[in-house]
Design a protein around this motif. Sequence first.
Motif: not given
Length: 289
Positions: A103-116, A267-272
């Motif tokens: 998924x897109x930022x700021x989430x960045x996690x697997x939405x699906x995994x291809x299993x077959x 990530x805590x999102x401080x962005x410098x």
Amino acid sequence: MSKMPAAYQATRGSILDVDRAFYDSLTVAQTERRLVTAHTVPMRDGLAWEVPAGHVFRIKVIEGAQVGDFNLWSLHNPRERLWASRTRQLQSAHVSTYDRLWSSLPYLRPMVTIIDDSLADYGVDDDGGRVHDLLGTRCDPYVNTLLTGEDFDFHCHSNLVRAIEPWGLTEFDVHDVLNIFQCTGLNEDDQYFMKACPARKGDYLEFFAEIDLLCALSCCPGGDLSVDLWGPNARDPLETCHPLGVEVYAVDDDLLSGWTSPQPAPYRGRHGRRCPESDWSAIKRQRCC
């Protein structure tokens, strides 16, 4: 092909280190599953559907070869959606079994995994083509008008726009796609090419939903892409167009024991906004002297 190592590599125990035994246990070859819903995506049209986390869904060829352009969002937050370019980097430009769609930022996690994947053994053909493409994106009426001077309202972009409107989403929510069953590559001039889809009736790509999802699929108006859409040999490929099937399955709760839906990136999102603890400029000067 280059033998350079991948830039993004899985470390043992990281979220990129997929538990293959777990995902194998969810396939139809390993367990009985309960069909929850079944849909048909009409020829040259689009369809959207929901998939709860922990369910499996299959996209399949039900008549003749056909390419499908696929979008997905978090069901509860459509700002979180498939990030095709990062998925190319973390996984591959063409995906198959055990690859994930991220998924897109700021989430960045697997939405699906291809299993077959019934086309998992297709590999690389003589032209350098591979299937299930993240290299390109959806066809759209804007580029078609630029290339041909003619309007055509049933490109994949438009099909996806219509499909998601019942969920309150708009054209601005449609994004770069996974081209399912599409065979593509880069030619010797580093240009994107498409060739005839190798999928046949009964072929499928199957996903495990890591989070609650809204999915949308367009049956490409190019059909199996055996007919040129643009250029001197272009013509209407209507005779190569077919519908696609979608099935959603529930699996035994016992199989999901120990699995939890992935959380967004921590990530805590401080962005410098806070100064670095060390003076980078001074360190650089010391190293250069």
